[in-house]
Design a protein around this motif. Sequence first.
Motif, PDB file in Angstrom:
ATOM      1  N   GLY A   1       0.817  -1.205   0.000  1.00  0.00           N
ATOM      2  CA  GLY A   1       0.000   0.000   0.000  1.00  0.00           C
ATOM      3  C   GLY A   1       0.851   1.255   0.000  1.00  0.00           C
ATOM      4  O   GLY A   1       0.544   2.232  -0.696  1.00  0.00           O
ATOM      5  N   GLN A   2       1.949   1.246   0.763  1.00  0.00           N
ATOM      6  CA  GLN A   2       2.840   2.398   0.794  1.00  0.00           C
ATOM      7  C   GLN A   2       3.540   2.599  -0.551  1.00  0.00           C
ATOM      8  O   GLN A   2       3.694   3.737  -1.027  1.00  0.00           O
ATOM      9  N   TRP A   3       3.987   1.510  -1.154  1.00  0.00           N
ATOM     10  CA  TRP A   3       4.610   1.626  -2.483  1.00  0.00           C
ATOM     11  C   TRP A   3       3.624   2.213  -3.491  1.00  0.00           C
ATOM     12  O   TRP A   3       3.964   3.095  -4.277  1.00  0.00           O
ATOM     13  N   ALA A   4       2.385   1.707  -3.447  1.00  0.00           N
ATOM     14  CA  ALA A   4       1.361   2.211  -4.361  1.00  0.00           C
ATOM     15  C   ALA A   4       1.021   3.663  -4.053  1.00  0.00           C
ATOM     16  O   ALA A   4       0.725   4.447  -4.963  1.00  0.00           O
ATOM     17  N   ASN A   5       1.078   4.032  -2.781  1.00  0.00           N
ATOM     18  CA  ASN A   5       0.791   5.411  -2.403  1.00  0.00           C
ATOM     19  C   ASN A   5       1.853   6.359  -2.972  1.00  0.00           C
ATOM     20  O   ASN A   5       1.540   7.440  -3.482  1.00  0.00           O
ATOM     21  N   THR A   6       3.114   5.945  -2.884  1.00  0.00           N
ATOM     22  CA  THR A   6       4.181   6.747  -3.486  1.00  0.00           C
ATOM     23  C   THR A   6       3.945   6.904  -4.981  1.00  0.00           C
ATOM     24  O   THR A   6       4.114   7.994  -5.547  1.00  0.00           O
ATOM     25  N   THR A   7       3.535   5.820  -5.617  1.00  0.00           N
ATOM     26  CA  THR A   7       3.249   5.853  -7.051  1.00  0.00           C
ATOM     27  C   THR A   7       2.146   6.854  -7.368  1.00  0.00           C
ATOM     28  O   THR A   7       2.270   7.673  -8.291  1.00  0.00           O
TER      29      THR A   7
ATOM     30  N   SER B   1      10.757   2.829   3.254  1.00  0.00           N
ATOM     31  CA  SER B   1      12.084   2.303   3.569  1.00  0.00           C
ATOM     32  C   SER B   1      12.162   1.795   5.008  1.00  0.00           C
ATOM     33  O   SER B   1      12.820   0.791   5.272  1.00  0.00           O
ATOM     34  N   ARG B   2      11.478   2.484   5.931  1.00  0.00           N
ATOM     35  CA  ARG B   2      11.506   2.026   7.330  1.00  0.00           C
ATOM     36  C   ARG B   2      10.715   0.740   7.502  1.00  0.00           C
ATOM     37  O   ARG B   2      11.058  -0.105   8.324  1.00  0.00           O
ATOM     38  N   MET B   3       9.666   0.584   6.727  1.00  0.00           N
ATOM     39  CA  MET B   3       8.895  -0.667   6.778  1.00  0.00           C
ATOM     40  C   MET B   3       9.743  -1.811   6.224  1.00  0.00           C
ATOM     41  O   MET B   3       9.799  -2.904   6.806  1.00  0.00           O
ATOM     42  N   VAL B   4      10.420  -1.572   5.105  1.00  0.00           N
ATOM     43  CA  VAL B   4      11.301  -2.589   4.530  1.00  0.00           C
ATOM     44  C   VAL B   4      12.426  -2.919   5.503  1.00  0.00           C
ATOM     45  O   VAL B   4      12.769  -4.092   5.714  1.00  0.00           O
ATOM     46  N   TYR B   5      13.002  -1.891   6.119  1.00  0.00           N
ATOM     47  CA  TYR B   5      14.078  -2.081   7.096  1.00  0.00           C
ATOM     48  C   TYR B   5      13.619  -2.978   8.251  1.00  0.00           C
ATOM     49  O   TYR B   5      14.301  -3.948   8.612  1.00  0.00           O
TER      50      TYR B   5
ATOM     51  N   TRP C   1      16.234   2.892  -1.865  1.00  0.00           N
ATOM     52  CA  TRP C   1      16.284   2.725  -3.323  1.00  0.00           C
ATOM     53  C   TRP C   1      15.366   1.606  -3.803  1.00  0.00           C
ATOM     54  O   TRP C   1      14.817   1.690  -4.906  1.00  0.00           O
ATOM     55  N   LEU C   2      15.175   0.586  -2.973  1.00  0.00           N
ATOM     56  CA  LEU C   2      14.216  -0.468  -3.327  1.00  0.00           C
ATOM     57  C   LEU C   2      12.816   0.123  -3.434  1.00  0.00           C
ATOM     58  O   LEU C   2      12.067  -0.175  -4.382  1.00  0.00           O
ATOM     59  N   SER C   3      12.455   0.966  -2.474  1.00  0.00           N
ATOM     60  CA  SER C   3      11.133   1.583  -2.482  1.00  0.00           C
ATOM     61  C   SER C   3      10.945   2.477  -3.693  1.00  0.00           C
ATOM     62  O   SER C   3       9.875   2.496  -4.312  1.00  0.00           O
ATOM     63  N   VAL C   4      11.972   3.226  -4.047  1.00  0.00           N
ATOM     64  CA  VAL C   4      11.914   4.080  -5.234  1.00  0.00           C
ATOM     65  C   VAL C   4      11.724   3.235  -6.495  1.00  0.00           C
ATOM     66  O   VAL C   4      10.877   3.547  -7.344  1.00  0.00           O
ATOM     67  N   ALA C   5      12.499   2.156  -6.590  1.00  0.00           N
ATOM     68  CA  ALA C   5      12.452   1.312  -7.788  1.00  0.00           C
ATOM     69  C   ALA C   5      11.088   0.641  -7.957  1.00  0.00           C
ATOM     70  O   ALA C   5      10.529   0.615  -9.068  1.00  0.00           O
ATOM     71  N   ILE C   6      10.540   0.110  -6.872  1.00  0.00           N
ATOM     72  CA  ILE C   6       9.247  -0.577  -6.968  1.00  0.00           C
ATOM     73  C   ILE C   6       8.134   0.400  -7.325  1.00  0.00           C
ATOM     74  O   ILE C   6       7.263   0.109  -8.157  1.00  0.00           O
ATOM     75  N   SER C   7       8.144   1.594  -6.718  1.00  0.00           N
ATOM     76  CA  SER C   7       7.132   2.600  -7.033  1.00  0.00           C
ATOM     77  C   SER C   7       7.234   3.027  -8.495  1.00  0.00           C
ATOM     78  O   SER C   7       6.218   3.261  -9.158  1.00  0.00           O
ATOM     79  N   PHE C   8       8.457   3.126  -9.004  1.00  0.00           N
ATOM     80  CA  PHE C   8       8.654   3.485 -10.409  1.00  0.00           C
ATOM     81  C   PHE C   8       8.067   2.422 -11.335  1.00  0.00           C
ATOM     82  O   PHE C   8       7.385   2.743 -12.317  1.00  0.00           O
ATOM     83  N   VAL C   9       8.315   1.164 -11.006  1.00  0.00           N
ATOM     84  CA  VAL C   9       7.779   0.074 -11.828  1.00  0.00           C
ATOM     85  C   VAL C   9       6.255   0.085 -11.792  1.00  0.00           C
ATOM     86  O   VAL C   9       5.594  -0.121 -12.821  1.00  0.00           O
ATOM     87  N   MET C  10       5.666   0.333 -10.615  1.00  0.00           N
ATOM     88  CA  MET C  10       4.210   0.419 -10.511  1.00  0.00           C
ATOM     89  C   MET C  10       3.666   1.534 -11.403  1.00  0.00           C
ATOM     90  O   MET C  10       2.609   1.389 -12.040  1.00  0.00           O
TER      91      MET C  10
ATOM     92  N   ILE D   1       3.626  18.558  -2.754  1.00  0.00           N
ATOM     93  CA  ILE D   1       3.362  17.187  -3.193  1.00  0.00           C
ATOM     94  C   ILE D   1       4.662  16.430  -3.408  1.00  0.00           C
ATOM     95  O   ILE D   1       4.758  15.232  -3.122  1.00  0.00           O
ATOM     96  N   PHE D   2       5.671  17.124  -3.898  1.00  0.00           N
ATOM     97  CA  PHE D   2       6.994  16.492  -4.041  1.00  0.00           C
ATOM     98  C   PHE D   2       7.493  15.986  -2.683  1.00  0.00           C
ATOM     99  O   PHE D   2       7.958  14.849  -2.559  1.00  0.00           O
ATOM    100  N   PHE D   3       7.382  16.822  -1.661  1.00  0.00           N
ATOM    101  CA  PHE D   3       7.835  16.414  -0.336  1.00  0.00           C
ATOM    102  C   PHE D   3       6.943  15.324   0.259  1.00  0.00           C
ATOM    103  O   PHE D   3       7.397  14.494   1.041  1.00  0.00           O
ATOM    104  N   CYS D   4       5.674  15.334  -0.129  1.00  0.00           N
ATOM    105  CA  CYS D   4       4.790  14.248   0.281  1.00  0.00           C
ATOM    106  C   CYS D   4       5.305  12.924  -0.274  1.00  0.00           C
ATOM    107  O   CYS D   4       5.350  11.909   0.433  1.00  0.00           O
ATOM    108  N   GLY D   5       5.710  12.940  -1.545  1.00  0.00           N
ATOM    109  CA  GLY D   5       6.277  11.736  -2.152  1.00  0.00           C
ATOM    110  C   GLY D   5       7.544  11.292  -1.448  1.00  0.00           C
ATOM    111  O   GLY D   5       7.765  10.095  -1.222  1.00  0.00           O
ATOM    112  N   MET D   6       8.391  12.260  -1.070  1.00  0.00           N
ATOM    113  CA  MET D   6       9.603  11.930  -0.333  1.00  0.00           C
ATOM    114  C   MET D   6       9.268  11.324   1.028  1.00  0.00           C
ATOM    115  O   MET D   6       9.939  10.402   1.497  1.00  0.00           O
ATOM    116  N   GLY D   7       8.201  11.851   1.655  1.00  0.00           N
ATOM    117  CA  GLY D   7       7.788  11.312   2.945  1.00  0.00           C
ATOM    118  C   GLY D   7       7.322   9.874   2.844  1.00  0.00           C
ATOM    119  O   GLY D   7       7.624   9.048   3.714  1.00  0.00           O
TER     120      GLY D   7
END
Length: 488
Positions: free
Chosen positions: A138-144, A324-328, A356-365, A312-318
């Motif tokens: 859900g977080q990855w999709a939210n970033t997307t 990343s903390r969830m993955v960690y 970077w994993l989170s960035v990559a997965i959101s990009f693929v989505m 909105i850019f900073f929202c995406g960064m958030g």
Amino acid sequence: MVLEHLDPVFPSEAYLSQDGDNVRIDTGESRLAQLGYYQELDRSLSVISNFALCFVTVSVLQGITTLYSQGLQYGGPISMIYGWLIASFFTMFVGLSMAEICSSYPTSGGLYYWSAKLAGPSWAPFASWLTCWFNMVGQWANTTSVDFSLAQMVQVIILLSTGGKNGGVFLLMVLIPFVAPKRASVEYISTHFNTDTAVGIQSKPYIFVLGLLMSSYTLAGYDASVHLVEETKSADRNGPKGIISAIVVSFIVGWGYLLGITFAVTDIPHLVNPNNDAGGYAAAQLFYEAFKSRYGSGVGGIICFGVAAVAIFFCGMGTITNNSRMVYAFSRDGAMPYSSVWHKLNKNEVPINAVWLSVAISFVMALTSLLSLVAFQSMVSIATVGINISYVIPIFYRITLGNKTFTRGPFNLGRYGMVVGWIAVMWVAAMTVLFSLPVAYPITRDTFNYTPAAIGGLLILVVSWWVLDARHWFKGPITNIDTTMRTN
């Protein structure tokens, strides 16, 4: 090394004793040690910093601005203004329940940890597994969805700055009620119910319910405080404060923003018309026309809208930080493929590989939008519903299986915990159903609501992985405290 003077429930202070020297440590850190984890991340965030990061992630500018067209279509002023009050009211119950559990278990990526501790030994591994993957995906999709909405805003800025679809410049925000030469009356704002553009739906209650979706989508993301608790000072107290304050401030700011821009609304069908200058982007058209009518130019709107775009850019960064903390946290417990890679910290104590994993997965989505906007919409559905489901799973276990064993932290709801918890569960259940309803008639390939399919597909995938593989090796959260460390 011995961790001494730790109350078995919640210490007011703790000391790290080594070679006879006592050094005071943070209560959140001592509680983390009791839960079985070393302090690895940099614990430097104050309660204000925790709140700020959470507020940025919620981002009322992102949700309201990008979904304003939908709010106008489904009921208009009434559904947005009163819907915001209703959604905020019930969201607070969810937030209060999460804050109470966070105070007891202040761990990074805490939602899945909460489920494990509250579900009991028999259900702990599965409950933890289900919660984590719903929250993480859900977080990855939210970033997307957030970054895709930013891309759409940039597209509209370019469109209006280069003449618009029919000629002109552009649009947006805070100054609009003052700039607009024509303003809606208080009576219009408080009583007008729009049914002209509800895409084939005639039932007013149904339209109003669908109008709640804008508010519910906007008011998600306050779990950011939870994911950052291992980096927050006195997290057992300040983590809950971050959650509650983010919801309260988002409610106040969001409602004010809605009132302000809605006072400039006088012609809803025109604002959502795909043939207008902004191509049907209602907020853009609203601000464009306000500046254009008064000053003959929309440059002021471009500047204001640029502020919203930055937010909105900073929202995406958030959201990336949350991911990343969830993955960690999940990889710390060995539950991710190649967990040792994602759990690794850099010299600044940041899980950089997880970032970077989170960035990559959101990009693929996001690439699904190139194939079909309908397919991309399923990603947004997962973001909206999946995150809320991950919120409510530990709350449900808190008021059922874990009711008698739950140990309250410094922030707690006392005897009201059960009532608040049940209201939270029922609200999320209701919103999950509402997000699954048809949003247009007749139902076609382009108007079909893919939320049930998206969420059902995610559920099948996660459960199948559990049954076929993960149940044999994932046993829930594990500790990484050295065996020489003990609590008294």
